[in-house]
Motif scaffolding. Sequence first.
Motif, mmCIF file in Angstrom:
data_model
loop_
_atom_site.group_PDB
_atom_site.id
_atom_site.type_symbol
_atom_site.label_atom_id
_atom_site.label_comp_id
_atom_site.label_asym_id
_atom_site.label_seq_id
_atom_site.Cartn_x
_atom_site.Cartn_y
_atom_site.Cartn_z
ATOM 1 N N CYS A 1 0.852 -1.193 0.000
ATOM 2 C CA CYS A 1 0.000 0.000 0.000
ATOM 3 C C CYS A 1 0.883 1.237 0.000
ATOM 4 O O CYS A 1 1.728 1.418 0.894
ATOM 5 N N ASP B 1 -0.379 4.469 -0.113
ATOM 6 C CA ASP B 1 -1.122 5.651 0.329
ATOM 7 C C ASP B 1 -0.822 5.900 1.806
ATOM 8 O O ASP B 1 -1.183 5.084 2.666
ATOM 9 N N SER B 2 -0.202 7.022 2.100
ATOM 10 C CA SER B 2 0.203 7.322 3.478
ATOM 11 C C SER B 2 -0.980 7.523 4.414
ATOM 12 O O SER B 2 -0.817 7.542 5.635
ATOM 13 N N TYR C 1 -0.173 1.531 5.335
ATOM 14 C CA TYR C 1 0.806 2.192 4.454
ATOM 15 C C TYR C 1 2.186 1.577 4.613
ATOM 16 O O TYR C 1 2.681 1.383 5.723
ATOM 17 N N CYS D 1 -4.570 -1.349 0.199
ATOM 18 C CA CYS D 1 -4.734 -0.315 1.228
ATOM 19 C C CYS D 1 -6.015 -0.520 2.044
ATOM 20 O O CYS D 1 -7.079 -0.810 1.495
#
Length: 326
Positions: free
Chosen positions: A158, A160-161, A166, A177
């Motif tokens: 993943c 996406d912070s 993440y 995610c």
Amino acid sequence: NFDAGMGTFTTANLGTGTYPGWYSGTTTPSTGTGPQSGDVTGGSFMYIETSAFGGPYTLTSECLDITTLTAPALRFHYHMYGATMGTLDVSVNGTSVWTLSGDQGNLWHPAQVDLSAYATSDSVVIVFTGTRGTSYTGDMAIDAIEVDEFVTLTISGCMDSLANNYNPFATVDDGSCIYPPANNDCANAIAIACGSSATGDNTTASSNASFGGPAIWYSVVGNGGDITVETCLSSFDTRLFVYDSCNAGYLYYNDDFCGLQSSITFTSTAGSTYYIAAAGYSASSTGPITVAVACATPPVYGCTDPTALNYDSTATIDDGSCIEIV
């Protein structure tokens, strides 16, 4: 790899608890966490057991001479699956060079650490430190450790912070995610009207109520009467909290009113907003939660004596104001 045992690695428990350190095995004991079967190389791996409090736990290499490598790098595989996953840290000669926390899914991930800063060193010691999360679903594992020339790795994960899982080391987003619910915290509480209910899911929520497991948040505006909030239609053990602001301690709390579910009745102030945290009893108590809100008609104070001069037919509670007819 650890198919023939730990080799020259050593392990220790740096803190509390009875577990001595990392364990070697082909599966981890608890369900819902750790590799349940299989490793990277077809045999055993090293893992930490988190069914009881303890740790952190270290796995330490022998002293390594990497001066013959042109572009030295450390490579390994890690498995960090579980709702209460803690933190895996890698240090070289006492300096942290790689760290990752939280659930990364039920699969093995490759990792690589550039060791060019230590290229001239003939005494490199690598330490893997596993730190327990908040409960038993935090068994992490590592395998296939090597120090060799740096290579280009494709690391899926993943990217996406904002996601719960993440992976800052991922180079290819694999669509894995996991995001928290919209009402993951008090500031984003979802309003419920009197006489209504709402169903949410705390599976990916944070444990941010006063205590207990993952919580989802709702709000209700007081009408001056008694308000009842309950999770009795939910299917697992819950806790329920009521707050009068997002930055204060709870006003009311309940556990196990209707079976393992919760219910709170309190007298509200008209126009005031109350914040409701519906939480699992523990980190493993997750799933759909139904929160129902019922509001009683607010009391009307006045003279309830029909023979009095100021009799109020709408009053439900006598306030001692009655004036006798002379």
